[in-house]
Scaffold this motif. Sequence first.
Motif, PDB file in Angstrom:
ATOM      1  N   MET A 178       0.874  -1.175   0.000  1.00  0.00           N
ATOM      2  CA  MET A 178       0.000   0.000   0.000  1.00  0.00           C
ATOM      3  C   MET A 178       0.906   1.218   0.000  1.00  0.00           C
ATOM      4  N   THR A 179       0.789   2.045  -1.034  1.00  0.00           N
ATOM      5  CA  THR A 179       1.790   3.088  -1.282  1.00  0.00           C
ATOM      6  C   THR A 179       1.183   4.474  -1.133  1.00  0.00           C
ATOM      7  N   ASN A 180       1.684   5.216  -0.142  1.00  0.00           N
ATOM      8  CA  ASN A 180       1.254   6.597   0.085  1.00  0.00           C
ATOM      9  C   ASN A 180       2.459   7.394   0.561  1.00  0.00           C
ATOM     10  N   THR A 181       3.173   8.023  -0.354  1.00  0.00           N
ATOM     11  CA  THR A 181       4.379   8.758  -0.006  1.00  0.00           C
ATOM     12  C   THR A 181       4.032  10.060   0.706  1.00  0.00           C
ATOM     13  N   PRO A 182       4.981  10.644   1.445  1.00  0.00           N
ATOM     14  CA  PRO A 182       4.714  11.947   2.054  1.00  0.00           C
ATOM     15  C   PRO A 182       4.272  13.002   1.046  1.00  0.00           C
ATOM     16  N   ALA A 183       4.885  13.016  -0.144  1.00  0.00           N
ATOM     17  CA  ALA A 183       4.482  14.000  -1.158  1.00  0.00           C
ATOM     18  C   ALA A 183       3.040  13.765  -1.611  1.00  0.00           C
ATOM     19  N   MET A 184       2.673  12.491  -1.795  1.00  0.00           N
ATOM     20  CA  MET A 184       1.300  12.171  -2.185  1.00  0.00           C
ATOM     21  C   MET A 184       0.318  12.585  -1.090  1.00  0.00           C
ATOM     22  N   LEU A 185       0.665  12.320   0.162  1.00  0.00           N
ATOM     23  CA  LEU A 185      -0.221  12.674   1.268  1.00  0.00           C
ATOM     24  C   LEU A 185      -0.411  14.181   1.364  1.00  0.00           C
ATOM     25  N   LYS A 186       0.656  14.940   1.173  1.00  0.00           N
ATOM     26  CA  LYS A 186       0.536  16.404   1.196  1.00  0.00           C
ATOM     27  C   LYS A 186      -0.398  16.888   0.090  1.00  0.00           C
ATOM     28  N   ALA A 187      -0.223  16.332  -1.107  1.00  0.00           N
ATOM     29  CA  ALA A 187      -1.053  16.763  -2.234  1.00  0.00           C
ATOM     30  C   ALA A 187      -2.512  16.392  -2.016  1.00  0.00           C
ATOM     31  N   MET A 188      -2.768  15.169  -1.555  1.00  0.00           N
ATOM     32  CA  MET A 188      -4.148  14.745  -1.328  1.00  0.00           C
ATOM     33  C   MET A 188      -4.788  15.526  -0.189  1.00  0.00           C
ATOM     34  N   ALA A 189      -4.046  15.734   0.895  1.00  0.00           N
ATOM     35  CA  ALA A 189      -4.596  16.479   2.026  1.00  0.00           C
ATOM     36  C   ALA A 189      -4.969  17.893   1.610  1.00  0.00           C
ATOM     37  N   ALA A 190      -4.122  18.530   0.792  1.00  0.00           N
ATOM     38  CA  ALA A 190      -4.418  19.892   0.337  1.00  0.00           C
ATOM     39  C   ALA A 190      -5.668  19.928  -0.528  1.00  0.00           C
ATOM     40  N   GLN A 191      -5.825  18.936  -1.403  1.00  0.00           N
ATOM     41  CA  GLN A 191      -7.010  18.907  -2.262  1.00  0.00           C
ATOM     42  C   GLN A 191      -8.279  18.622  -1.462  1.00  0.00           C
ATOM     43  N   ILE A 192      -8.205  17.702  -0.514  1.00  0.00           N
ATOM     44  CA  ILE A 192      -9.357  17.400   0.337  1.00  0.00           C
ATOM     45  C   ILE A 192      -9.768  18.643   1.120  1.00  0.00           C
ATOM     46  N   GLN A 193      -8.771  19.338   1.653  1.00  0.00           N
ATOM     47  CA  GLN A 193      -9.033  20.567   2.402  1.00  0.00           C
ATOM     48  C   GLN A 193      -9.724  21.607   1.526  1.00  0.00           C
ATOM     49  N   ALA A 194      -9.245  21.767   0.295  1.00  0.00           N
ATOM     50  CA  ALA A 194      -9.827  22.751  -0.618  1.00  0.00           C
ATOM     51  C   ALA A 194     -11.254  22.397  -1.005  1.00  0.00           C
ATOM     52  N   LEU A 195     -11.586  21.101  -1.004  1.00  0.00           N
ATOM     53  CA  LEU A 195     -12.935  20.658  -1.338  1.00  0.00           C
ATOM     54  C   LEU A 195     -13.919  20.858  -0.184  1.00  0.00           C
ATOM     55  N   GLY A 196     -13.408  21.145   1.001  1.00  0.00           N
ATOM     56  CA  GLY A 196     -14.282  21.298   2.160  1.00  0.00           C
ATOM     57  C   GLY A 196     -14.781  19.984   2.723  1.00  0.00           C
ATOM     58  N   VAL A 197     -14.047  18.898   2.449  1.00  0.00           N
ATOM     59  CA  VAL A 197     -14.398  17.565   2.938  1.00  0.00           C
ATOM     60  C   VAL A 197     -13.527  17.259   4.149  1.00  0.00           C
ATOM     61  N   ARG A 198     -14.090  16.596   5.146  1.00  0.00           N
ATOM     62  CA  ARG A 198     -13.325  16.230   6.334  1.00  0.00           C
ATOM     63  C   ARG A 198     -12.557  14.938   6.060  1.00  0.00           C
ATOM     64  N   PRO A 199     -11.222  14.940   6.133  1.00  0.00           N
ATOM     65  CA  PRO A 199     -10.501  13.686   5.967  1.00  0.00           C
ATOM     66  C   PRO A 199     -10.570  12.844   7.239  1.00  0.00           C
ATOM     67  N   GLU A 200     -10.803  11.565   7.057  1.00  0.00           N
ATOM     68  CA  GLU A 200     -10.615  10.622   8.156  1.00  0.00           C
ATOM     69  C   GLU A 200      -9.240  10.005   7.925  1.00  0.00           C
ATOM     70  N   VAL A 201      -8.300  10.305   8.810  1.00  0.00           N
ATOM     71  CA  VAL A 201      -6.914   9.887   8.640  1.00  0.00           C
ATOM     72  C   VAL A 201      -6.770   8.453   9.126  1.00  0.00           C
ATOM     73  N   GLU A 202      -6.397   7.565   8.192  1.00  0.00           N
ATOM     74  CA  GLU A 202      -6.285   6.138   8.511  1.00  0.00           C
ATOM     75  C   GLU A 202      -4.860   5.841   8.999  1.00  0.00           C
ATOM     76  N   ILE A 203      -4.771   5.358  10.235  1.00  0.00           N
ATOM     77  CA  ILE A 203      -3.488   5.064  10.870  1.00  0.00           C
ATOM     78  C   ILE A 203      -3.355   3.545  10.979  1.00  0.00           C
ATOM     79  N   PHE A 204      -2.424   2.967  10.223  1.00  0.00           N
ATOM     80  CA  PHE A 204      -2.214   1.525  10.231  1.00  0.00           C
ATOM     81  C   PHE A 204      -1.012   1.114  11.079  1.00  0.00           C
ATOM     82  N   ASP A 205      -0.179   2.082  11.449  1.00  0.00           N
ATOM     83  CA  ASP A 205       1.007   1.781  12.246  1.00  0.00           C
ATOM     84  C   ASP A 205       1.448   3.053  12.955  1.00  0.00           C
ATOM     85  N   THR A 206       2.372   2.881  13.908  1.00  0.00           N
ATOM     86  CA  THR A 206       2.718   4.006  14.772  1.00  0.00           C
ATOM     87  C   THR A 206       3.345   5.164  13.997  1.00  0.00           C
ATOM     88  N   GLY A 207       4.169   4.868  12.994  1.00  0.00           N
ATOM     89  CA  GLY A 207       4.778   5.941  12.212  1.00  0.00           C
ATOM     90  C   GLY A 207       3.773   6.744  11.423  1.00  0.00           C
TER      91      GLY A 207
END
Length: 301
Positions: free
Chosen positions: A147-176
């Motif tokens: 399952m691939t989600n790089t820091p750069a991808m997460l930043k880009a997706m988070a910014a787009q979700i924020q701009a859409l006015g949608v609440r992200p549910e952040v999925e945490i699968f491990d401590t990092g």
Amino acid sequence: MGLTPNREVFITCAVTGAGDTTSRSDKVPVTPRQIADECIAAANAGAAIAHIHVRDPKTGKGSRDIALYTEVVEHIKASGVDMVLNLTAGMGGDLTLGSVEQPMPPSPNGTDMAGATERLEHVAKLRPEICTLDCGTMNFGEGDYVMTNTPAMLKAMAAQIQALGVRPEVEIFDTGHLLLAKWLYDQKLLDDPVMVQLCMGIPWGAPDDIGTLLALTNNLPSNWTFSAFSIGRNQMPYAAMAMLAGGNIRVGLEDNIWLDKGVLATNGPLVERAVKVAEGMGAKILGPQEVRERMKLTKGW
């Protein structure tokens, strides 16, 4: 240190997922109508939130087809049953390496890599109140799938979700992954109130023992709202565990196909059982409107 159980709990039902559960249970919904009907049944049973994947009706495999998401949402709207919709944005980060000796090029079987905008096309069109953001990269199973989600991808997706006015549910699968979530928050890419899902017991992520759960919850900012779940036979015990740790509940066929030993589940009875667990522990079950107010959700669908 005493317990601080959550006395006002909301339940999320993850109705289908994208994994190969359809080969093990004919109760897992596949078509848009089946998925919508399971969302409605879960809401009627007490779930405030429906977490939604879609599947290819012909193959049963997970899909990113916007038309399928649209059909699910339209069926739910037509029913008149109120629920908070949480559409997955996890699809499009699937990487299966070629083999241990020749990892490149990736195998076409199981690889589906898409850019940030493409992964969020259905969210941009349908504007659900919530969508998921898988906060990290992780091995799954015993093969070559990542399952691939790089820091750069997460930043880009988070910014787009924020701009859409949608609440992200952040999925945490491990401590990092929690550290990545805090990093996104520090960059003002996650707005308050932050919503987190602790995904426990999934190989090779955070195990579902009490110590690991507490390691995560003890490091969550005190003003973040979290839910927690485990897969398989530990799904229902985790309904109680999540509450005792101060969180909310997730159940559903994405994570567990069994109601009892030898008895295949549907989503409604799983939610009903979670309601009994929560009420038996003295908690009030929150409805969708109460969740909207608490999480400051914007209803766009």
